[in-house]
Design an enzyme around this catalytic site. Sequence first.
Site, PDB file in Angstrom:
ATOM      1  CG  LEU A 249     -12.412   4.045  16.370  1.00  0.00           C
ATOM      2  CD1 LEU A 249     -11.262   3.580  16.102  1.00  0.00           C
ATOM      3  CD2 LEU A 249     -13.066   3.382  17.645  1.00  0.00           C
ATOM      4  CB  SER A 250     -13.763   9.917  19.872  1.00  0.00           C
ATOM      5  OG  SER A 250     -13.397  10.923  20.746  1.00  0.00           O
ATOM      6  CB  SER A 251      -8.811  10.674  22.186  1.00  0.00           C
ATOM      7  OG  SER A 251      -7.936  10.429  21.047  1.00  0.00           O
TER       8      SER A 251
ATOM      9  CG  HIS B  10      -8.732   6.401  17.967  1.00  0.00           C
ATOM     10  ND1 HIS B  10      -8.834   6.739  16.786  1.00  0.00           N
ATOM     11  CD2 HIS B  10      -8.914   7.435  18.722  1.00  0.00           C
ATOM     12  CE1 HIS B  10      -9.310   7.823  16.433  1.00  0.00           C
ATOM     13  NE2 HIS B  10      -9.358   8.727  17.782  1.00  0.00           N
TER      14      HIS B  10
ATOM     15  CD  GLN C  84      -9.394  19.397  13.006  1.00  0.00           C
ATOM     16  OE1 GLN C  84      -9.226  19.737  14.089  1.00  0.00           O
ATOM     17  NE2 GLN C  84      -8.827  18.123  12.676  1.00  0.00           N
TER      18      GLN C  84
ATOM     19  CG  HIS D  80      -5.186   8.989  16.289  1.00  0.00           C
ATOM     20  ND1 HIS D  80      -5.710   8.677  17.297  1.00  0.00           N
ATOM     21  CD2 HIS D  80      -5.676  10.371  16.034  1.00  0.00           C
ATOM     22  CE1 HIS D  80      -6.217   9.659  17.899  1.00  0.00           C
ATOM     23  NE2 HIS D  80      -6.175  10.878  17.434  1.00  0.00           N
TER      24      HIS D  80
ATOM     25  CE  LYS E 133     -15.423  11.452  16.020  1.00  0.00           C
ATOM     26  NZ  LYS E 133     -14.720  12.368  16.951  1.00  0.00           N
TER      27      LYS E 133
ATOM     28  CG  MET F 278      -5.009  17.150  19.630  1.00  0.00           C
ATOM     29  SD  MET F 278      -5.888  18.300  20.741  1.00  0.00           S
ATOM     30  CE  MET F 278      -7.319  17.230  20.689  1.00  0.00           C
TER      31      MET F 278
ATOM     32  CD  GLN G  82      -6.708  21.819  19.108  1.00  0.00           C
ATOM     33  OE1 GLN G  82      -5.663  22.088  18.503  1.00  0.00           O
ATOM     34  NE2 GLN G  82      -7.597  20.719  18.775  1.00  0.00           N
TER      35      GLN G  82
END
Length: 297
Positions: free
Chosen positions: A178-180, A28, A147, A31, A143, A24, A55
């Site tokens: 790490l996460s957006s 980071h 999913q 990805h 992560k 999406m 979603q």
Amino acid sequence: MITVLSFNEVRATSAGRIGLAPTMGALHDGHLALFRAARSGSDTVVASIFVNPKQFGPDDDLDRYPRDLERDQTLAESAGVDVLFVPPVGEMYPASPRTQVSLGGLTEHFEGARRPGHFEGVALVVAKLLIGIRPTRAYFGRKDAQQLSVVQQLSDDLSIPVEIVPVSTVREPDGLALSSRNQFLSGDERAAAVALSRGLFAAASEVEGGERDGARLEQLVKQELAGHSSLQVEYVGLADSATASTLAGLTTDTFLAVAARIGKTRLIDNVAFSVGDDSVIVDRGELLTGPSVLEEA
Ligand code: AMP
């Protein structure tokens, strides 16, 4: 690297073994780990950036989800992406879709329970990407463990000829996955957020010491989270990696998952276990050692 807006252009510009990494955006190092894994196993690396409205629920953060295409283009190119697919909503959903992809019991617990409709949105868009792009392999992060279960089941059930490749979670040097969404955390919130990985790592060490009881492992995570009043725990639980059903104790392939809110930001994390007869492999993910792209940007 070229940036394209349509499925037709992706197909026209991709050849040989295609490796696909759906995202999406707001890229980071997590990805980039997917892109690098795809690079090493593919002739053409396709990355997609699509903030999929289907979603996100009404209370989710669709409107404030971070978007920065120029920066993402630079990062994707640096990690070996050949084709960056950035479909407008009208390319992904030319008409309101009637087809629903639901995964039954796989989405009953954890994220599925907390975010009604989320996985139906994920499954629909992943199905469209896999069918429209026809990759040899598709790369997804551990992560988002549930999913990953959903995507594997979906490709099996629909006989989509793709190999789903899981990629270990990339973490900040202190352990935070790490996460957006990390960019929304204030200084204090960032300091509290590390409790998620700390709790999971404490549980992982117990597993390495022989612990197999789910309640005990969950307790360890909860203890760590309880030290931070700004954290609201949504769930801590042990899951079967294939079916995302809840478990009372470790089985062959299991993940221990946590979700919590810190202020307006919702974070998830997990560690994965693979248990043999007298051994266990723990996947805690990888701590970043070099400079993060977030600092460079
Ligand atoms: P997102 O952009 O958050 O939808 O994520 C796109 C893909 O990147 C998904 O397969 C995620 O599981 C994966 N991903 C997100 N964060 C990480 C991370 N910290 N480490 C590894 N993969 C990740």
